[in-house]
Design a protein around this motif. Structure first.
Motif, PDB file in Angstrom:
ATOM      1  N   UNK A 281       2.805  79.120 -33.258  1.00  0.00           N
ATOM      2  CA  UNK A 281       2.052  79.896 -32.268  1.00  0.00           C
ATOM      3  C   UNK A 281       0.763  80.447 -32.880  1.00  0.00           C
ATOM      4  N   UNK A 282       0.838  80.921 -34.116  1.00  0.00           N
ATOM      5  CA  UNK A 282      -0.362  81.426 -34.794  1.00  0.00           C
ATOM      6  C   UNK A 282      -1.374  80.305 -35.008  1.00  0.00           C
ATOM      7  N   UNK A 283      -0.894  79.140 -35.414  1.00  0.00           N
ATOM      8  CA  UNK A 283      -1.794  78.000 -35.620  1.00  0.00           C
ATOM      9  C   UNK A 283      -2.478  77.620 -34.309  1.00  0.00           C
ATOM     10  N   UNK A 284      -1.714  77.601 -33.235  1.00  0.00           N
ATOM     11  CA  UNK A 284      -2.302  77.258 -31.934  1.00  0.00           C
ATOM     12  C   UNK A 284      -3.352  78.278 -31.510  1.00  0.00           C
ATOM     13  N   UNK A 285      -3.054  79.565 -31.675  1.00  0.00           N
ATOM     14  CA  UNK A 285      -4.029  80.591 -31.287  1.00  0.00           C
ATOM     15  C   UNK A 285      -5.328  80.456 -32.073  1.00  0.00           C
ATOM     16  N   UNK A 286      -5.221  80.157 -33.349  1.00  0.00           N
ATOM     17  CA  UNK A 286      -6.427  80.030 -34.170  1.00  0.00           C
ATOM     18  C   UNK A 286      -7.226  78.780 -33.834  1.00  0.00           C
ATOM     19  N   UNK A 287      -6.592  77.781 -33.226  1.00  0.00           N
ATOM     20  CA  UNK A 287      -7.277  76.544 -32.856  1.00  0.00           C
ATOM     21  C   UNK A 287      -7.475  76.419 -31.355  1.00  0.00           C
ATOM     22  N   UNK A 288      -7.332  77.510 -30.621  1.00  0.00           N
ATOM     23  CA  UNK A 288      -7.380  77.426 -29.166  1.00  0.00           C
ATOM     24  C   UNK A 288      -8.755  76.983 -28.695  1.00  0.00           C
ATOM     25  N   UNK A 289      -9.792  77.257 -29.462  1.00  0.00           N
ATOM     26  CA  UNK A 289     -11.142  76.788 -29.146  1.00  0.00           C
ATOM     27  C   UNK A 289     -11.658  75.806 -30.184  1.00  0.00           C
TER      28      UNK A 289
END
Length: 767
Positions: free
Chosen positions: A342-350
């Motif tokens: 989830x943290x990885x996804x949030x950091x790569x959301x853009x």
């Protein structure tokens, strides 16, 4: 294009030339319409901020319905003409064009109107000269916000968990300082040249690890192999990060749970280095005194286990007795794995826009923690012995091919060569970025960090060996448990140990996330570039989320009681000699199939200077030869993997080889597929056509396609070509038309299922 009168509304319908007086009852003839460049960049919300209401009473007129408009008109209620230089400073990237004062009935005063025109050339996507914050050069894919973001991201990608738990482990296993010789030889002759090759490769084409193989379409299987390797590494790498998360959360206590041997999971063989009566959070002197008092008489190494080691095996992992005995899923580890993804996804959301901001912290903070631990480590008794073991070479191990194989694989593992991540990260660079300078800086920083982390590790190992009265080589187990056994035990010796534990495992999390960002972005970019539709470009976040969910599900088996066996199996086979093969084939393809002369010219066109002679020689001769010999020696001196006293069964080793070959086998399979689909009467003609660079190979932006990449001039030139070449060109055009139709069908299908439409004002394409 709209004229000034159309875009300006009622207030701009009767402008006259500057310097002429305007009467309220006299209307000047409208000026002739002129072409206005298209405004690119700001959103609707940002456009409102371009002309805020200031002390002079600026007011915004209504913006056109569609954005970006050709321009928009704002007015300033003042009797004096506003200063154009002041407006230019206030509104960066736009050229104010003043119109004469007009009488505004609503304001009851004379108003000066000005138009904000984009200073960018609509045919180019380059940055505006003198602009403090440069715009994206490639507006479709995007670019890094600035060059520091790329360097920090690449450093975070290269400097990962391997620098802490893999490099010291390889030194420990391969004779301490003796490992330094093959390591730095591989760095100079293979690591840095291949690092520069991949950066220049991705930056020149502005494509991910699949799109760059327009250079020679037959070798696109190398790109698929890179994706397979990145998938394997991303699966088990995030499991290591989630274990660091678990230790981080369990460190939020007054007493670290692996300090003593009086826990339910401990065995009679447990022997701690701190007595139960010691004051852990006292002064340094008190901590040292309790340490010495708590050390029992010398215990045989085969019987002695540390509290941290038993906490790791019997509580965190609850390890089973066989790789096939999965047991139960460790729910705390599974929960931490979900948090990690989830943290990885949030950091790569853009994409790189968001991850480029995160790395300012994730790539720099670990060095602060390493420095603190190093200063603490060298002040401990016996630390000098560990450092001597770390630096003193055992030359007999240099003759072992496995040492050289480990050195080569560690270079590829640490620098990230052949993963596809370097190509992906460089593809978001500006075309003329100096990637040669970046490759030197990043490579040296990465390897210096590995050596620096080794000092921290071995100073603590020497300290532990000194008090246990055993050799340095016998104080810790092999494998990634080094970071979860040796370090946690050393942290119990420090004053306020929970605080140091929080810092250390937070550092491990940041190191892992820096690499995981690029692994996930590699897969997402490859998928988005390969499909290439407008919908997939607009909804890249959906692709990122989908890949993260799949990665989480594939990582669930590694959270079982047999998970550590599978993690080590993937680490030893999925990302070992397959990286060597992929790097060697990539080097041969670029240098010999595409041609070293062509590639040297490409690099010179991009950087403004040719590659140095050393890199030319390494790319063509030294790197491929060294890698080939390492591969041969690794195969000859292969030894089955073990974990402590556990020997892996044959069927598990077969799975390991299958994982290793799954990335390599992509290369011949796709090559045969491409040859079979290529035009030609004979196999040789098909092979020649499949190896030839695609017509779309080269810089992605039209403004950079100069020289031999400039568009074909005239029809006469085409007609003058040989018959065979004209037929090949026709075949290429047919393939491009089929590919375009396929992408259009995919785009229409997706849009239809989503309920959205994509209306075009121009049904007929322009010439």
């Amino acid at each position: 294009m709209q004229s000034d009168a159309e875009a300006g509304g009622t207030e701009a319908e009767s402008p006259t030339r500057r310097g002429e007086d305007v009467r309220a009852d006299t209307a000047a003839p409208p000026p002739p319409p002129r072409t206005v460049p298209t405004l690119t960049g700001p959103s609707h919300a940002e456009a409102e901020d371009l002309c805020p209401q200031g002390p002079e009473g600026w007011k915004r007129s209504s913006l056109p319905g569609s954005w970006p408009p050709p321009h928009f008109v704002a007015k300033m209620s003042t009797h004096a003409a506003p200063s154009p230089s002041r407006l230019r400073k206030s509104i960066v990237g736009f050229q104010p064009v003043l119109s004469p004062g007009l009488w505004d009935h609503s304001e009851g005063r004379c108003c000066w109107c000005f138009e904000l025109l984009s200073m960018k050339d609509p045919l180019k996507n380059g940055a505006v000269p003198g602009e403090p914050v440069k715009k994206d050069e490639n507006s479709r894919r995007g670019n890094w916000g600035n060059q520091i973001e790329f360097v920090l991201t690449s450093v975070g990608y290269a400097v990962g968990l391997g620098n802490v738990w893999r490099f010291p482990y390889l030194c420990y296993r391969n004779g301490g300082g003796a490992f330094m010789l093959p390591y730095f030889i591989m760095l100079v002759f293979c690591g840095i040249p291949l690092f520069f090759l991949e950066l220049s490769f991705g930056q020149f084409a502005s494509q991910g690890c699949l799109g760059v193989w327009k250079i020679s379409p037959m070798f696109k299987g190398v790109g698929y192999g890179m994706m397979v390797v990145s998938t394997y590494i991303g699966i088990y790498y995030n499991v290591v990060i989630c274990i660091a998360f678990y230790y981080f959360f369990t460190s939020m206590t007054n007493l670290l749970p692996w300090t003593y041997c009086n826990n339910p999971w401990n065995t009679p063989a447990c022997s701690g280095v701190v007595s139960s009566s010691g004051h852990l959070n006292g002064t340094l002197a008190n901590a040292t005194t309790s340490l010495v008092a708590g050390v029992s008489e010398v215990v045989n190494r085969s019987k002695r286990t540390s509290p941290s080691e038993e906490y790791w095996k019997h509580y965190v992992l609850n390890i089973s007795d066989d790789i096939g005995n999965f047991g139960e899923v460790r729910l705390p580890i599974l929960g931490c794995l979900a948090i990690s993804w989830f943290v990885v996804f949030l950091c790569l959301i853009r994409g790189v826009k968001s991850s480029g901001k995160v790395v300012y912290f994730t790539a720099t903070f670990p060095y602060l923690v390493l420095t603190i631990l190093f200063i603490r480590g060298i002040t401990l008794d016996g630390a000098i012995n560990g450092i001597k073991y770390y630096l003193t070479p055992q030359w007999q191990k240099v003759l072992d091919a496995k040492v050289w194989g480990d050195a080569a694989s560690q270079i590829f593992y640490s620098l990230g060569c052949a993963w596809g991540g370097l190509i992906t990260m460089a593809s978001y660079n500006k075309f003329h970025n100096n990637c040669f300078r970046d490759s030197i800086i990043i490579s040296i920083t990465n390897c210096a960090t590995s050596v620096y982390a080794g000092f921290v590790i071995f100073s603590i190992l020497g300290f532990m060996a000194h008090h246990l009265n055993v050799p340095v080589s016998e104080v810790a187990d092999h494998g990634p448990g080094l970071a979860f056994v040796a370090y946690p035990e050393a942290l119990t010796l420090l004053p306020i140990s929970p605080l140091w534990s929080l810092l250390f495992f937070f550092m491990l999390i940041l190191l892992g996330l820096g690499t995981q960002f690029c692994l996930l972005e590699t897969l997402v970019t490859a998928i988005v570039d390969e499909i290439g539709t407008d919908w997939i470009m607009r909804n890249k976040t959906v692709v990122t989320l989908s890949v993260a969910i799949v990665g989480f599900l594939l990582g669930v088996p590694l959270t079982t009681q047999a998970g550590i066996y599978w993690l080590l199996l993937m680490d030893n086979y999925a990302a070992s000699f397959s990286l060597v093969i992929i790097s060697c084939i990539m080097c041969i393809c670029v240098m010999y199939i595409y041609g070293h002369t062509n590639y040297f010219k490409d690099v010179e066109m991009m950087l403004g200077f040719p590659p140095p002679l050393f890199f030319k020689v390494c790319w063509r001769f030294i790197s491929p030869v060294i890698i080939s010999f390492i591969l041969i020696f690794t195969v000859i001196q292969y030894k089955p993997i073990t974990y402590n006293d556990y020997v892996y069964p044959g069927w598990s080793l077969a799975i390991g080889f299958a994982m290793a070959m799954s990335s390599v086998v992509c290369i011949p399979i796709y090559a045969l597929y491409k040859i079979s689909r290529s035009p030609g009467a004979t196999f040789r003609e098909r092979l020649k056509f499949a190896c030839r660079a695609h017509p779309k190979w080269g810089p992605a932006l039209q403004e950079h396609r100069t020289g031999r990449y400039a568009p074909a001039a005239s029809e006469d030139t085409v007609e003058a070509r040989p018959l065979k070449e004209k037929e090949e060109l026709k075949e290429e055009q047919k393939e491009e038309e089929k590919e375009k139709e396929r992408k259009d069908e995919i785009s229409l299908t997706i849009q239809g299922s989503n309920g959205s439409t994509n209306a075009h004002n121009n049904p007929t394409p322009s010439a």
